[in-house]
Enzyme design. Structure first.
Site, PDB file in Angstrom:
ATOM      1  N   ARG A 113       0.838  -1.211   0.000  1.00 29.22           N
ATOM      2  CA  ARG A 113       0.000   0.000   0.000  1.00 29.22           C
ATOM      3  C   ARG A 113       0.870   1.258   0.000  1.00 29.22           C
ATOM      4  O   ARG A 113       0.477   2.282  -0.559  1.00 29.22           O
ATOM      5  CB  ARG A 113      -0.975   0.001   1.174  1.00 29.22           C
ATOM      6  N   GLU A 118      -9.433   6.147   7.737  1.00 28.66           N
ATOM      7  CA  GLU A 118      -8.003   6.338   7.519  1.00 28.66           C
ATOM      8  C   GLU A 118      -7.616   7.596   6.742  1.00 28.66           C
ATOM      9  O   GLU A 118      -6.604   8.230   7.073  1.00 28.66           O
ATOM     10  CB  GLU A 118      -7.430   5.104   6.802  1.00 28.66           C
TER      11      GLU A 118
END
Length: 797
Positions: free
Chosen positions: A351, A753
């Site tokens: 990621r 997030e």
């Protein structure tokens, strides 16, 4: 107050509240008391209190350690390695076993199943076997009548460990090719040629530290033996299904023998995605050996020493760009400090690769990611899951480019934004279809008075010899979905009882983020009943099996939609029943405000439910959802790993004291994209909390390991998370006006997030202040920007 202190107070906006912009915040309006009559308005889109808020404030919300203990419950405490790397030659438990209250000691030999945890990589022992690989590694457990008896006895266990060379630095690990997983390289175009032909070229290094989760509720599990070799596990976990699998694996049983329950957590932030499983496995093994219930609750010091953190990263980069600061080439080396085992380091590092672009188009690029093994705790998931480690790099690069060219950093950032046509494909080959970056950033730029404030700050810095200010706007583009595609699925159960009340159960876990509240809102509107008629029950593997972790910001996306489908099935059953009574089509039956309305009649929901039950109509159903459109090749890291992107931007203003390195966050303006908000109060709370947690990562939260590999910052006395005094009075949050262009639940977007990375604006503002203080356009600041690191950046050559 001396003159310099007075200057700092003036610069940072200190003094009495009530000034022009003190305390101005775009907070949600007050919500209605649950004791008032139910509102006929829809539940979604309204600010409602968290479903547990009143119980939490009253101390009546139950966490794992609050559960009344079954008679005969014992307590476990871990035996910890005192050496970073060594050969485990012996464990002497005689002194420990002779202490009051001690009932037994567990070591690796007491594991009936696989002695290695059931992780994907299968590289982490449950208890150290022949080797210890970090200070704080769990070698075994002491079990006693009370918590304190167990902890005291655990410290009396004598360990015979022959020290071996330890790798404690990520660059040292990379040089030795010490990796937990193979390196990954993502490449597009010809970056070497593009670098060679670039109008301008700049290179550098960056160090970014890790972060302790510091959840209010520490790691805890309570294992209870049931009949016929079955087990009930209370776990503070973001992933009950994985805990179930891990416990079964360690006990040598099938999954159906284990039931895991989690009503709520006192915070998780990723720290309880995998590593809560360790506590449950250890407690269950102790319960099996001693044939009684066992609870394991780590104290704060042991929690620091045992569990992993956000991955620290080190970077090398080389960039080519034109006169406007637009990138024409980029080569990056990422070194992820993974600790002693893989845990989730693979997807975290992946990621970071995915989010190295953040909001910017990268034409010719190569990103090489190395997952380095060191002799520290095994680092794990943390809010953003590698995304922040990717985003901060590109923001640092663009900030350096702007200073190198003498241009405003915001102009350089806007010059690099994703556009349309050739500039809308990411380096991993996903098209950016829902791009709102330019209008969102431009709106924030106008609303916060960015251009005017830059002039004011320049004037301030010109006449202020000690206190220097800085300002920065940074955006975020964050992909929403698990990068492990198979996790993008969810299930739920909805029960309608004969009195018309509704119960929902789903596979997501509540850690304070308001997931249960939002799911209840979705179910209420799907059935057309007041929000107050819906309750959410504890997450339990025996109800919704094989559920994914509550992580990747997708808890509501997945579980909310699954619950919506379950409720829709019940509603369709009731609609078909009413259509038969009234001789109309089922599609003509409307559920709204507690009423069931057909072209011929209006009945209360309760009345219809009772009649349906009497006619043997099913009043419960399951629902299942799988995220559409996503796919990618996990070898090449190309495809469409995300369903959509969430966007946002933040403007931060800071001040630094050039004599002490002290810094202060003065003003924050945020414009963030949550789609059509299901609950504005909860979403704004998530934006506030995520941003401040990000500020902690980048300013005060410094993890320090000594030269022996022991974590020196293992308590609140040595590790500083943000406090109320670190929150600026000027903290304004606005929500973007547009709904999600993808078919997501209620038109919403994930919020957990993405706001975390908005805090990079504060770090970039600090770098802006450092550069202005130095006067040479350089900002060699590492993260976190502690007072010591700010001073170092000011004085380094």
């Amino acid at each position: 107050m001396n003159a310099r202190e007075d200057e700092f107070t003036s610069a940072t906006g200190g003094g009495p509240a009530g000034t022009a912009d003190a305390g101005e915040r775009n907070l949600a309006p007050a919500t209605r008391s649950p004791h008032a009559p139910a509102s006929p308005q829809p539940a979604m889109g309204r600010s409602r209190p968290h479903e547990s808020a009143r119980a939490q404030v009253a101390g009546a919300a139950t966490y794992v350690d609050d559960i009344p203990e079954v008679k005969g419950t014992l307590h476990a405490a871990p035996i910890l390695s005192t050496v970073a790397h060594g050969r485990l030659r012996g464990v002497d438990t005689r002194a420990s076993e002779a202490m009051p209250g001690v009932r037994g000691v567990l070591l690796a030999r007491d594991i009936p199943g696989d002695p290695i945890l059931a992780t994907f990589v299968h590289d982490e022992p449950i208890f150290a076997i022949e080797e210890v690989r970090h200070v704080g590694q769990v070698i075994g457990l002491v079990v006693a009548d009370t918590v304190m008896e167990a902890r005291r006895a655990a410290r009396q266990v004598k360990l015979d460990i022959e020290p071996l060379p330890a790798v404690l630095d990520v660059r040292q690990a990379h040089g030795a090719q010490s990796y937990v997983l193979p390196p990954v390289v993502v490449r597009r175009g010809e970056p070497e040629q593009a670098l060679a032909s670039a109008k301008h070229r700049l290179s550098g290094q960056l160090e970014v530290g890790g972060q302790e989760h510091f959840y209010l509720e520490g790691q805890v599990a309570y294992a209870l033996p049931l009949e016929q070799n079955q087990w009930w596990i209370h776990s503070s976990t973001q992933h009950p299904g994985e805990v179930q699998h891990w416990v079964a694996h360690a006990l040598g049983l099938e999954n159906n023998a284990i039931t895991v329950e989690c009503r709520r957590m006192g915070g998780g932030f990723g720290g309880k995605e995998t590593q809560a499983g360790h506590m449950a496995v250890w407690a269950a093994l102790a319960a099996r050996k001693l044939r009684c219930p066992v609870k394991l609750r780590l104290d704060r010091d042991d929690d620091f020493m045992v569990t992993g953190k956000r991955h620290p990263f080190a970077y090398d980069w080389d960039a080519g760009f034109d006169d406007h600061g637009r990138l024409t080439a980029l080569k990056v080396t990422m070194l992820a400090n993974c600790g002693f085992s893989a845990d989730l380091s693979g997807p975290v590092a992946d990621r970071a690769i995915f989010h190295t672009d953040n909001a910017y188009y990268l034409s010719d690029v190569e990103i090489a990611s190395y997952r380095c093994r060191t002799n520290t705790q095994s680092h794990t998931a943390f809010r953003g899951f590698g995304g922040p480690q990717g985003v901060i790099l590109i923001e640092a690069i663009l900030g350096d480019i702007a200073r190198h060219l003498g241009r405003d950093p915001l102009d350089v950032r806007k010059a690099n934004l994703y556009g349309v046509g050739e500039r809308d494909i990411t380096h991993y080959q996903m098209k950016v279809e829902d791009n709102i970056l330019d209008p969102l950033i431009s709106q924030l730029e106008r609303d916060c008075g960015y251009r005017r404030r830059r002039l004011e700050i320049a004037a301030w810095n010109a006449k202020s010899p000690v206190i220097k200010r800085g300002l920065a706007i940074t955006p975020v583009k964050f992909g929403i979905s698990f990068t492990a595609t198979f996790f993008n699925q969810a299930g739920a159960l909805v029960h309608v009882f004969t009195d018309g009340s509704v119960q929902v159960n789903h596979g997501g876990t509540e850690m304070g983020q308001g997931l249960h509240t939002k799911v209840m809102q979705v179910v209420a509107d799907e059935l057309g009943v007041p929000f107050e008629r819906v309750r959410c029950t504890p997450t339990e593997t025996g109800k919704v099996p094989n559920a994914s972790a509550t992580a990747a910001s997708s808890g509501t996306d997945l579980n909310g939609r699954a619950a919506q489908f379950a409720a829709r099935n019940v509603r369709d059953n009731l609609a078909a029943f009413v259509s038969g009574l009234d001789g109309c089509g089922a599609g003509a039956v409307v559920f709204r405000a507690g009423q069931v309305i057909s072209p011929k009649s209006t009945r209360s929901f309760d009345e219809v439910v009772k009649a349906a039950y009497a006619n043997r109509i099913q009043l419960w159903s399951d629902g299942f959802y799988r995220t559409p459109k996503i796919h990618y090749d996990k070898v090449t890291l190309t495809g469409r790993p995300f369903f959509y992107f969430a966007y946002g931007a933040a403007c931060s203003e800071v001040a630094i004291d050039t004599l002490t390195g002290e810094s202060r966050l003065l003003k924050v303006d945020i414009l963030h994209d949550v789609g059509a908000s299901l609950n504005p109060a909860i979403d704004i709370g998530q934006i506030e909390g995520g941003f401040i947690q990000g500020v902690g990562w980048l300013t005060t939260e410094q993890l320090v390991w000594n030269d022996k590999g022991a974590l020196s910052t293992h308590a609140p006395s040595t590790y500083k998370i943000p406090a109320t005094g670190d929150v600026p009075e000027h903290f304004r949050i606005a929500l973007w006006h547009e709904g999600n262009r993808e078919d997501n639940v209620g038109g919403s977007k994930a919020v957990g997030e993405p706001p975390f990375m908005l805090a990079i604006s504060a770090w970039e503002a600090l770098r802006d202040a450092v550069a202005q203080a130095r006067g040479d356009g350089q900002a060699p600041l590492v993260a976190p920007a502690t007072a010591e690191n700010v001073l170092h950046a000011l004085m380094s050559t």
